[in-house]
Design an enzyme around this catalytic site. Structure first.
Site, PDB file in Angstrom:
ATOM      1  N   CYS A 338      40.961  40.464  40.568  1.00  0.00           N
ATOM      2  CA  CYS A 338      40.574  40.190  39.187  1.00  0.00           C
ATOM      3  C   CYS A 338      41.731  40.362  38.211  1.00  0.00           C
ATOM      4  O   CYS A 338      42.020  39.474  37.390  1.00  0.00           O
ATOM      5  CB  CYS A 338      39.373  41.055  38.799  1.00  0.00           C
ATOM      6  SG  CYS A 338      39.708  42.829  38.788  1.00  0.00           S
ATOM      7  N   HIS A 392      36.788  45.975  36.492  1.00  0.00           N
ATOM      8  CA  HIS A 392      36.773  44.515  36.646  1.00  0.00           C
ATOM      9  C   HIS A 392      37.155  43.867  35.333  1.00  0.00           C
ATOM     10  O   HIS A 392      36.899  44.409  34.244  1.00  0.00           O
ATOM     11  CB  HIS A 392      35.386  44.033  37.079  1.00  0.00           C
ATOM     12  CG  HIS A 392      35.370  42.592  37.481  1.00  0.00           C
ATOM     13  ND1 HIS A 392      36.099  42.109  38.539  1.00  0.00           N
ATOM     14  CD2 HIS A 392      34.714  41.513  36.953  1.00  0.00           C
ATOM     15  CE1 HIS A 392      35.894  40.810  38.656  1.00  0.00           C
ATOM     16  NE2 HIS A 392      35.061  40.427  37.700  1.00  0.00           N
ATOM     17  N   HIS A 404      36.670  34.279  36.751  1.00  0.00           N
ATOM     18  CA  HIS A 404      37.127  35.558  37.301  1.00  0.00           C
ATOM     19  C   HIS A 404      37.211  35.477  38.818  1.00  0.00           C
ATOM     20  O   HIS A 404      36.684  34.544  39.445  1.00  0.00           O
ATOM     21  CB  HIS A 404      36.192  36.696  36.879  1.00  0.00           C
ATOM     22  CG  HIS A 404      34.835  36.639  37.518  1.00  0.00           C
ATOM     23  ND1 HIS A 404      34.110  37.743  37.859  1.00  0.00           N
ATOM     24  CD2 HIS A 404      34.063  35.576  37.888  1.00  0.00           C
ATOM     25  CE1 HIS A 404      32.949  37.390  38.381  1.00  0.00           C
ATOM     26  NE2 HIS A 404      32.893  36.093  38.414  1.00  0.00           N
TER      27      HIS A 404
END
Length: 429
Positions: A338, A392, A404
Site C-alpha cells: 500500500c 493502510h 490501493h
C-alpha cells in the site's frame, strides 16, 4: 514615459488574454496525451474489456457451472450406488462367512456320523462273528459263514427264495441265535443310514459354500467396478470444478478491469471538463487582471495550472498500475504494497516520501474528508503514539473511491474509501 510603457504593457496583456479567450478548447471527452472515446471497449479513451467480452466470460462461467452441477449429481448417484453395492457385498460376505460356519459344523457332524458308522461297523463285525459261530455249531464245523451271512443279510422280500431260506434257518435256531441275527441286520441298516446322512449333509453344505463363494466374488467385483466408476466421475468433477473456478475468476477479472476502465474514463472526462473550466476561468481572470492592473496573465495561469495538476497526476498514475499484484514491502514496478504504491505515485510529481504509512501520515497537511481532492492520501488504522498503528493507505480518485494495494493475494484495484477504520487524509507537499 512610464505611462506610455504601462499602456503598451496593458495592451500586450490584453492581447494575450484575447488570444486565450478565442483559442480552441479541448474536444469533449479528450485528455491530453490520451485518445478520445472510440468504442464500448474503451469508453472515454481508456482501454478495457468490452461489455460483450464480460458477458461471454459470464456465460462461459455459467455453462461450466451447470456442467459441474450435472457432474455433482452423477457423483452423488455413483456414491449412492456404491454404498448400495457395498451393503450388498457386505451381506453376501457375511452370508459366505455363515456358510463357512455351517460347513464346519456339517464337517464335524459328518465326522461324528462317520465315527458312529465305524462303531456300527464294528457291531456288524461282531454280529458276523456270532453268526459264523452259530453256523459252525449247527452245521458240524462246515465253513459256511460267508454264504450264511450273505443269505441272512439278503434284502429280498418275503416272496423270494432268500427270504424263505432265512425264515427256514431262523425257525431251526433258538431264541438267542435269532436275536443275534436280528442285531446284525439292524447294525447294518444303522451303518448305512448314518453314513448316507453324513455324506449327503456334507455334500449339500459344500454346494452352499460354493454358491456363497461365487456370490461373494461377484459382489466384490461389482464393488470394484463401482469404485472405479465413482473415482472416474469424481476426477471429472474435480476437473470441472477447476475449469468453473477459472471461468469465474476470468469473468470477475474482466468485470473488474471493465469497471476500472469505466471509472478511469469517467475520471478522464471529469478532468477534461475541469481543465476546460479552469482554462476558461484563467482566461477570464487573465483578461480581468490585464484590464485592471496589467499583471502578467501568462505567469499567473502557469502557477495555477501547476498547483492543481499534482494530485491528478499522482492519482492518474496510480490507476495505470491496476491489477499488478500486492507483494509485501514492494514498491514497483511490477508489484506493490500500500505505501509503496502511494510513494511511487507522488514521486511522479516530485514529492518524496518514506515507504511507510507512519511517516506518510505526516507528509503534508491533514485535510477534512469533506474537502478531499484527487491524489489525497487516505489512511486507515488508529491514531496513537505509535505510528505503526496506521496500517493502510490509499489514493483518493473522486466520488468516494480510492485506488490501493489491498493485501497479500490481491491486486491493485479501485475500491470505496469508506471503511470503519478510516482515520483521515493527508495532502502530500
Amino acid at each position: 514615459m512610464h505611462s506610455v510603457r504601462r499602456r503598451r504593457h496593458a495592451a500586450a496583456v490584453a492581447g494575450l488574454a484575447c488570444c486565450l479567450i478565442a483559442g480552441p478548447g479541448l474536444p469533449a471527452g479528450a485528455v491530453p496525451g490520451r485518445p478520445g472515446p472510440a468504442d464500448d471497449a474503451a469508453p472515454g479513451g481508456v482501454s478495457g474489456p468490452s461489455a460483450d467480452e464480460v458477458a461471454d466470460a459470464r456465460a462461459l462461467a455459467r455453462e461450466r457451472g451447470e456442467r459441474l452441477g450435472s457432474t455433482t449429481v452423477l457423483v452423488a448417484e455413483a456414491q449412492a450406488r456404491l454404498e448400495e453395492l457395498v451393503g450388498q457385498a457386505e451381506r453376501l460376505v457375511e452370508s459366505y462367512n455363515g456358510e463357512l460356519v455351517k460347513t464346519a459344523r456339517a464337517k464335524k457332524l459328518a465326522e461324528e456320523a462317520a465315527g458312529r458308522a465305524r462303531t456300527a461297523g464294528s457291531e456288524v463285525g461282531e454280529a458276523r462273528e456270532a453268526v459264523a459261530a452259530i453256523t459252525v455249531q449247527n452245521y458240524g464245523g462246515l465253513d459256511i459263514a460267508q454264504p450264511m451271512m450273505a443269505m441272512m443279510t439278503d434284502s429280498g422280500g418275503p416272496t423270494d427264495d432268500g427270504y424263505l431260506r432265512r425264515a427256514s434257518i431262523l425257525a431251526h435256531m433258538g431264541g438267542g441265535q435269532a436275536e443275534t441275527l436280528k442285531q446284525l441286520r439292524e447294525a447294518q441298516e444303522v451303518f448305512a443310514i448314518l453314513q448316507a446322512q453324513a455324506d449327503d449333509a456334507y455334500a449339500l453344505q459344500r454346494e452352499a459354500q460354493a454358491r456363497a463363494e461365487e456370490a461373494k466374488a461377484a459382489a466384490e467385483e461389482a464393488v470394484a467396478r463401482q469404485v472405479d466408476e465413482t473415482r472416474r466421475i469424481e476426477e471429472e468433477q474435480a476437473r470441472l470444478e477447476k475449469l468453473a473456478e477459472e471461468a469465474r475468476d476470468t469473468a470477475d477479472l474482466l468485470a473488474r478491469r471493465r469497471e476500472a476502465a469505466l471509472e478511469q474514463a469517467r475520471i478522464a472526462r471529469e478532468q477534461a471538463e475541469r481543465a476546460r473550466y479552469q482554462e476558461a476561468a484563467m482566461r477570464r481572470e487573465a483578461a480581468r487582471m490585464a484590464v485592471a492592473s496589467g499583471e502578467s496573465a501568462s505567469r499567473w495561469a502557469r502557477t495555477v495550472a501547476a498547483g492543481s495538476a499534482r494530485g491528478d497526476i499522482a492519482a492518474d498514475w496510480a490507476l495505470t498500475q491496476l491489477d499488478k499484484p500486492y507483494v509485501w514491502a514492494a514498491a514497483g514496478p511490477t508489484s506493490y504494497d500500500c505505501s509503496g504504491l502511494t510513494m511511487r505515485a507522488w514521486e511522479r510529481v516530485g514529492v518524496l516520501m518514506d515507504h511507510w504509512t507512519g511517516t506518510q501520515w505526516t507528509a503534508g497537511p491533514h485535510v477534512r474528508l469533506s474537502e478531499l481532492q484527487r491524489g489525497d492520501l487516505l489512511f486507515y488504522g488508529q491514531i496513537t503514539q505509535n505510528p505503526g498503528d496506521i496500517h493502510h493507505v490509499g489514493i483518493y480518485i473522486g466520488r468516494g473511491l480510492m485506488v490501493h494495494a489491498p493485501q497479500t493475494g490481491d491486486v491493485v484495484r479501485v475500491a470505496p474509501m469508506w471503511r470503519s477504520d478510516l482515520i483521515g487524509a493527508t495532502r502530500p507537499a
